[in-house]
Design a protein around this motif. Sequence first.
Motif, PDB file in Angstrom:
ATOM      1  N   ASP A   1      29.274 -26.055   2.070  1.00  0.00           N
ATOM      2  CA  ASP A   1      29.022 -25.379   0.797  1.00  0.00           C
ATOM      3  C   ASP A   1      27.677 -24.660   0.803  1.00  0.00           C
ATOM      4  N   THR A   2      26.679 -25.250   1.440  1.00  0.00           N
ATOM      5  CA  THR A   2      25.352 -24.629   1.492  1.00  0.00           C
ATOM      6  C   THR A   2      25.250 -23.621   2.624  1.00  0.00           C
ATOM      7  N   ASN A   3      25.590 -24.049   3.827  1.00  0.00           N
ATOM      8  CA  ASN A   3      25.337 -23.236   5.019  1.00  0.00           C
ATOM      9  C   ASN A   3      26.255 -22.033   5.152  1.00  0.00           C
ATOM     10  N   LEU A   4      27.481 -22.158   4.696  1.00  0.00           N
ATOM     11  CA  LEU A   4      28.445 -21.062   4.863  1.00  0.00           C
ATOM     12  C   LEU A   4      28.925 -20.495   3.531  1.00  0.00           C
ATOM     13  N   LYS A   5      29.512 -21.325   2.698  1.00  0.00           N
ATOM     14  CA  LYS A   5      30.110 -20.823   1.450  1.00  0.00           C
ATOM     15  C   LYS A   5      29.057 -20.206   0.544  1.00  0.00           C
ATOM     16  N   GLY A   6      27.932 -20.886   0.367  1.00  0.00           N
ATOM     17  CA  GLY A   6      26.878 -20.355  -0.493  1.00  0.00           C
ATOM     18  C   GLY A   6      26.342 -19.037   0.020  1.00  0.00           C
ATOM     19  N   ALA A   7      26.070 -18.975   1.326  1.00  0.00           N
ATOM     20  CA  ALA A   7      25.567 -17.737   1.922  1.00  0.00           C
ATOM     21  C   ALA A   7      26.608 -16.625   1.847  1.00  0.00           C
ATOM     22  N   TYR A   8      27.873 -16.981   2.060  1.00  0.00           N
ATOM     23  CA  TYR A   8      28.966 -16.012   2.046  1.00  0.00           C
ATOM     24  C   TYR A   8      29.073 -15.302   0.694  1.00  0.00           C
ATOM     25  N   PHE A   9      29.105 -16.076  -0.379  1.00  0.00           N
ATOM     26  CA  PHE A   9      29.332 -15.472  -1.694  1.00  0.00           C
ATOM     27  C   PHE A   9      28.070 -14.832  -2.271  1.00  0.00           C
TER      28      PHE A   9
ATOM     29  N   VAL B   1      21.122  -7.618   5.117  1.00  0.00           N
ATOM     30  CA  VAL B   1      21.244  -9.061   4.927  1.00  0.00           C
ATOM     31  C   VAL B   1      20.849  -9.713   6.249  1.00  0.00           C
ATOM     32  N   LEU B   2      19.965 -10.700   6.167  1.00  0.00           N
ATOM     33  CA  LEU B   2      19.556 -11.445   7.351  1.00  0.00           C
ATOM     34  C   LEU B   2      19.899 -12.913   7.129  1.00  0.00           C
ATOM     35  N   PHE B   3      20.778 -13.442   7.975  1.00  0.00           N
ATOM     36  CA  PHE B   3      21.154 -14.849   7.899  1.00  0.00           C
ATOM     37  C   PHE B   3      20.281 -15.657   8.857  1.00  0.00           C
ATOM     38  N   ILE B   4      19.876 -16.856   8.440  1.00  0.00           N
ATOM     39  CA  ILE B   4      19.202 -17.767   9.345  1.00  0.00           C
ATOM     40  C   ILE B   4      20.248 -18.744   9.853  1.00  0.00           C
ATOM     41  N   SER B   5      20.625 -18.573  11.098  1.00  0.00           N
ATOM     42  CA  SER B   5      21.660 -19.386  11.719  1.00  0.00           C
ATOM     43  C   SER B   5      21.003 -20.511  12.520  1.00  0.00           C
ATOM     44  N   SER B   6      21.549 -20.831  13.658  1.00  0.00           N
ATOM     45  CA  SER B   6      21.027 -21.903  14.507  1.00  0.00           C
ATOM     46  C   SER B   6      21.616 -21.756  15.900  1.00  0.00           C
ATOM     47  N   GLU B   7      20.866 -22.223  16.908  1.00  0.00           N
ATOM     48  CA  GLU B   7      21.402 -22.195  18.267  1.00  0.00           C
ATOM     49  C   GLU B   7      22.690 -23.009  18.374  1.00  0.00           C
ATOM     50  N   THR B   8      22.891 -23.967  17.461  1.00  0.00           N
ATOM     51  CA  THR B   8      24.106 -24.771  17.491  1.00  0.00           C
ATOM     52  C   THR B   8      25.351 -23.934  17.232  1.00  0.00           C
ATOM     53  N   GLY B   9      25.176 -22.750  16.628  1.00  0.00           N
ATOM     54  CA  GLY B   9      26.305 -21.877  16.368  1.00  0.00           C
ATOM     55  C   GLY B   9      26.917 -21.302  17.634  1.00  0.00           C
TER      56      GLY B   9
ATOM     57  N   ALA C   1      30.639 -20.321  12.305  1.00  0.00           N
ATOM     58  CA  ALA C   1      31.362 -19.430  11.403  1.00  0.00           C
ATOM     59  C   ALA C   1      30.433 -18.358  10.848  1.00  0.00           C
ATOM     60  N   LEU C   2      29.183 -18.731  10.567  1.00  0.00           N
ATOM     61  CA  LEU C   2      28.207 -17.781  10.050  1.00  0.00           C
ATOM     62  C   LEU C   2      27.961 -16.667  11.066  1.00  0.00           C
ATOM     63  N   ASN C   3      27.873 -17.030  12.343  1.00  0.00           N
ATOM     64  CA  ASN C   3      27.661 -16.021  13.379  1.00  0.00           C
ATOM     65  C   ASN C   3      28.810 -15.024  13.439  1.00  0.00           C
ATOM     66  N   SER C   4      30.024 -15.510  13.270  1.00  0.00           N
ATOM     67  CA  SER C   4      31.185 -14.615  13.242  1.00  0.00           C
ATOM     68  C   SER C   4      31.104 -13.668  12.049  1.00  0.00           C
ATOM     69  N   LEU C   5      30.653 -14.195  10.926  1.00  0.00           N
ATOM     70  CA  LEU C   5      30.520 -13.383   9.716  1.00  0.00           C
ATOM     71  C   LEU C   5      29.541 -12.223   9.927  1.00  0.00           C
ATOM     72  N   VAL C   6      28.478 -12.466  10.651  1.00  0.00           N
ATOM     73  CA  VAL C   6      27.479 -11.425  10.898  1.00  0.00           C
ATOM     74  C   VAL C   6      28.109 -10.201  11.563  1.00  0.00           C
ATOM     75  N   GLY C   7      28.885 -10.448  12.605  1.00  0.00           N
ATOM     76  CA  GLY C   7      29.537  -9.335  13.295  1.00  0.00           C
ATOM     77  C   GLY C   7      30.543  -8.614  12.422  1.00  0.00           C
TER      78      GLY C   7
END
Length: 278
Positions: free
Chosen positions: A141-149, A168-176, A190-196
């Motif tokens: 909800d925080t890392n993906l859904k909140g950033a998405y909407f 828009v600049l997302f702060i992701s993580s190497e874990t992505g 999932a956030l990394n995919s959204l960026v592209g």
Amino acid sequence: MGFYNILRRIGLVLLHAGPRKITNITINNVNYGERLKGKKIVITGGSKGIGKIMAKRFSDEKAQVIITGRDEVALREAAHELGCKFIVHDVTNIQRSASLIDKCKEIFGGSPDCLICNAGISLHESSILAVTEEEYDRQFDTNLKGAYFLAQAYLEDRTDNTDNNCQVLFISSETGDMVYDIPYGLSKSALNSLVGGLSKRFYKSGIRINAISPGLTVSNMTNPDITDLTQETQASGRLFLPEEIAEVAIFLLSDASRCISGEIIHCNAGNHLKTNWE
């Protein structure tokens, strides 16, 4: 003249006879100390850690900054220290995403030039066997859904403009970029995919979409009081400082990087890369 050459010449005439679309690009000089001069920047999760350091450095580079977060006391203290504005906002309350953008427009006197989706949480579970549904939902909800909407609300506002130079600049993580079975890494993947996807859709509208992907960085999510940065398990042999991440963010938000979009900029000395000698 052969029949093929006649057809070829006719084709060339028809090709050049239609209306021509001309694109003009202006190259701007970027001055240190003023790299973000005049830019209006919103940072979620801006009261501490990487978000707070970004707010400080953006202000140093002459940007106007608004920080957001859930903790009003922490926000108020950070805003007073940094000399910026703040808005209490929980990114998981997606019904309020559009109203946050409206509040920022009121404070700035216009639409934000940059949205930094930085708010994130990690519960550091050991494996899938330790994950509960509640913990899963909290992180997604925080890392993906909140950033998405929130990005959706921002893009809806900015696509109404015809003179866009924003991002828009997302702060992701190497874990992505690693295989994971716990929610934090999965949400960042999932956030990394959204960026592209967003970059492909919006770059021609004048909106750039990128992400910074930090490695282990000294922050409230790790250990903010650590003094020894040594970390032998990392490719760098050390932890990184939030100031280092902020410098990369400044470059990406500046006009020096206008040809960069859809990128995940790793700030981990290549720790996510695998070699055949390890």
